[in-house]
Design a protein around this motif. Structure first.
Motif, PDB file in Angstrom:
ATOM      1  N   VAL A   7       0.843  -1.204   0.000  1.00 63.54           N
ATOM      2  CA  VAL A   7       0.000   0.000   0.000  1.00 63.54           C
ATOM      3  C   VAL A   7       0.873   1.247   0.000  1.00 63.54           C
ATOM      4  CG1 VAL A   7      -1.658   1.322   1.373  1.00 63.54           C
ATOM      5  CG2 VAL A   7      -1.985  -1.127   1.060  1.00 63.54           C
ATOM      6  N   GLU A   8       1.918   1.259   0.819  1.00 62.38           N
ATOM      7  CA  GLU A   8       2.816   2.419   0.875  1.00 62.38           C
ATOM      8  C   GLU A   8       3.508   2.646  -0.466  1.00 62.38           C
ATOM      9  OE1 GLU A   8       5.496   1.665   4.097  1.00 62.38           O
ATOM     10  OE2 GLU A   8       3.907   1.779   5.597  1.00 62.38           O
ATOM     11  N   THR A   9       3.917   1.566  -1.116  1.00 58.68           N
ATOM     12  CA  THR A   9       4.576   1.682  -2.417  1.00 58.68           C
ATOM     13  C   THR A   9       3.605   2.224  -3.458  1.00 58.68           C
ATOM     14  OG1 THR A   9       6.056  -0.143  -1.825  1.00 58.68           O
ATOM     15  CG2 THR A   9       5.905   0.430  -4.156  1.00 58.68           C
ATOM     16  N   ARG A  10       2.371   1.742  -3.442  1.00 57.84           N
ATOM     17  CA  ARG A  10       1.353   2.267  -4.368  1.00 57.84           C
ATOM     18  C   ARG A  10       1.113   3.760  -4.120  1.00 57.84           C
ATOM     19  NH1 ARG A  10      -1.723  -2.981  -3.831  1.00 57.84           N
ATOM     20  NH2 ARG A  10      -1.383  -3.969  -5.844  1.00 57.84           N
ATOM     21  N   GLN A  11       1.032   4.147  -2.850  1.00 52.97           N
ATOM     22  CA  GLN A  11       0.806   5.555  -2.525  1.00 52.97           C
ATOM     23  C   GLN A  11       1.968   6.420  -3.005  1.00 52.97           C
ATOM     24  OE1 GLN A  11       0.142   5.248   1.721  1.00 52.97           O
ATOM     25  NE2 GLN A  11      -2.079   5.251   1.467  1.00 52.97           N
ATOM     26  N   LYS A  12       3.175   5.927  -2.805  1.00 55.74           N
ATOM     27  CA  LYS A  12       4.360   6.662  -3.250  1.00 55.74           C
ATOM     28  C   LYS A  12       4.354   6.823  -4.770  1.00 55.74           C
ATOM     29  CE  LYS A  12       9.267   6.755  -2.193  1.00 55.74           C
ATOM     30  NZ  LYS A  12      10.375   6.071  -1.533  1.00 55.74           N
ATOM     31  N   LEU A  13       3.961   5.760  -5.460  1.00 57.95           N
ATOM     32  CA  LEU A  13       3.880   5.816  -6.918  1.00 57.95           C
ATOM     33  C   LEU A  13       2.777   6.765  -7.370  1.00 57.95           C
ATOM     34  CD1 LEU A  13       5.121   4.637  -9.514  1.00 57.95           C
ATOM     35  CD2 LEU A  13       3.385   2.827  -9.394  1.00 57.95           C
ATOM     36  N   ASP A  14       1.641   6.744  -6.689  1.00 54.99           N
ATOM     37  CA  ASP A  14       0.544   7.665  -7.011  1.00 54.99           C
ATOM     38  C   ASP A  14       0.954   9.120  -6.800  1.00 54.99           C
ATOM     39  OD1 ASP A  14      -1.092   5.518  -7.635  1.00 54.99           O
ATOM     40  OD2 ASP A  14      -2.156   5.548  -5.712  1.00 54.99           O
ATOM     41  N   GLU A  15       1.639   9.399  -5.707  1.00 55.54           N
ATOM     42  CA  GLU A  15       2.103  10.759  -5.422  1.00 55.54           C
ATOM     43  C   GLU A  15       3.089  11.224  -6.492  1.00 55.54           C
ATOM     44  OE1 GLU A  15       3.630  10.506  -1.449  1.00 55.54           O
ATOM     45  OE2 GLU A  15       1.630  10.210  -0.595  1.00 55.54           O
ATOM     46  N   LEU A  16       3.985  10.329  -6.891  1.00 55.89           N
ATOM     47  CA  LEU A  16       4.940  10.671  -7.944  1.00 55.89           C
ATOM     48  C   LEU A  16       4.207  10.949  -9.249  1.00 55.89           C
ATOM     49  CD1 LEU A  16       7.797  11.040  -8.988  1.00 55.89           C
ATOM     50  CD2 LEU A  16       7.923   8.546  -9.296  1.00 55.89           C
ATOM     51  N   GLU A  17       3.200  10.153  -9.560  1.00 50.40           N
ATOM     52  CA  GLU A  17       2.414  10.374 -10.780  1.00 50.40           C
ATOM     53  C   GLU A  17       1.774  11.764 -10.767  1.00 50.40           C
ATOM     54  OE1 GLU A  17      -0.971   8.149 -13.451  1.00 50.40           O
ATOM     55  OE2 GLU A  17      -0.938   7.779 -11.298  1.00 50.40           O
ATOM     56  N   GLN A  18       1.229  12.162  -9.648  1.00 50.57           N
ATOM     57  CA  GLN A  18       0.618  13.484  -9.532  1.00 50.57           C
ATOM     58  C   GLN A  18       1.660  14.582  -9.728  1.00 50.57           C
ATOM     59  OE1 GLN A  18      -1.359  13.477  -5.735  1.00 50.57           O
ATOM     60  NE2 GLN A  18      -2.959  12.083  -6.426  1.00 50.57           N
ATOM     61  N   ARG A  19       2.837  14.404  -9.133  1.00 54.08           N
ATOM     62  CA  ARG A  19       3.904  15.408  -9.296  1.00 54.08           C
ATOM     63  C   ARG A  19       4.370  15.485 -10.740  1.00 54.08           C
ATOM     64  NH1 ARG A  19       7.954  13.117  -5.492  1.00 54.08           N
ATOM     65  NH2 ARG A  19       9.394  14.422  -6.652  1.00 54.08           N
ATOM     66  N   ILE A  20       4.496  14.336 -11.393  1.00 53.93           N
ATOM     67  CA  ILE A  20       4.942  14.309 -12.791  1.00 53.93           C
ATOM     68  C   ILE A  20       3.945  15.043 -13.681  1.00 53.93           C
ATOM     69  CG2 ILE A  20       5.219  12.770 -14.786  1.00 53.93           C
ATOM     70  CD1 ILE A  20       6.560  10.757 -12.867  1.00 53.93           C
ATOM     71  N   HIS A  21       2.662  14.746 -13.523  1.00 54.13           N
ATOM     72  CA  HIS A  21       1.655  15.399 -14.369  1.00 54.13           C
ATOM     73  C   HIS A  21       1.538  16.889 -14.051  1.00 54.13           C
ATOM     74  CE1 HIS A  21       0.385  11.946 -16.595  1.00 54.13           C
ATOM     75  NE2 HIS A  21       0.281  11.244 -15.478  1.00 54.13           N
ATOM     76  N   ALA A  22       1.634  17.264 -12.801  1.00 53.28           N
ATOM     77  CA  ALA A  22       1.574  18.682 -12.435  1.00 53.28           C
ATOM     78  C   ALA A  22       2.760  19.439 -13.029  1.00 53.28           C
ATOM     79  CB  ALA A  22       1.538  18.841 -10.916  1.00 53.28           C
ATOM     80  N   ALA A  23       3.932  18.844 -12.961  1.00 55.84           N
ATOM     81  CA  ALA A  23       5.117  19.500 -13.519  1.00 55.84           C
ATOM     82  C   ALA A  23       5.004  19.620 -15.026  1.00 55.84           C
ATOM     83  CB  ALA A  23       6.379  18.736 -13.144  1.00 55.84           C
ATOM     84  N   ARG A  24       4.551  18.578 -15.660  1.00 56.36           N
ATOM     85  CA  ARG A  24       4.424  18.603 -17.119  1.00 56.36           C
ATOM     86  C   ARG A  24       3.440  19.689 -17.546  1.00 56.36           C
ATOM     87  NH1 ARG A  24       6.265  16.135 -22.017  1.00 56.36           N
ATOM     88  NH2 ARG A  24       5.015  17.250 -23.518  1.00 56.36           N
ATOM     89  N   ASN A  25       2.340  19.791 -16.823  1.00 57.74           N
ATOM     90  CA  ASN A  25       1.341  20.806 -17.155  1.00 57.74           C
ATOM     91  C   ASN A  25       1.878  22.211 -16.941  1.00 57.74           C
ATOM     92  OD1 ASN A  25      -0.533  18.885 -17.904  1.00 57.74           O
ATOM     93  ND2 ASN A  25      -1.483  18.802 -15.891  1.00 57.74           N
TER      94      ASN A  25
END
Length: 93
Positions: A7-25
């Motif tokens: 669960v922690e690994t999934r959350q970390k991956l989800d948070e990274l995904e949000q940061r990646i998309h926010a930065a790209r935008n």
């Protein structure tokens, strides 16, 4: 294996995904990327998808597999930070 680490690994991956998309935008609004920056972006997105696929492949993983995936998430996070720094001109090479 404890579900907590998965669960922690999934959350970390989800948070990274949000940061990646926010930065790209936010960065993408500033203009076009070089071919190298676009390739690096495509590689990050592909790596993220690969990690997600492996993480979601089964509900429980052996400890070693999850630790490897956690390492992959950390590595991807570092690549992301480096990519942002290069795009923003705060890092070269």
């Amino acid at each position: 294996m404890s579900q907590n680490i998965i669960v922690e690994t999934r959350q970390k991956l989800d948070e990274l995904e949000q940061r990646i998309h926010a930065a790209r935008n936010s960065i993408g609004a500033a203009g076009n990327f070089s071919a190298e920056a676009q390739k690096d972006w495509d590689d990050m997105v592909a790596k993220h998808s690969d990690i997600r696929r492996k993480l979601d492949a089964q509900p429980d993983h052996p400890v070693g597999v999850v630790e490897g995936l956690r390492y992959d998430v950390d590595t991807l996070s570092g690549a992301y930070e480096k990519w942002v720094a290069k795009i923003e001109g705060k890092f070269s090479a």
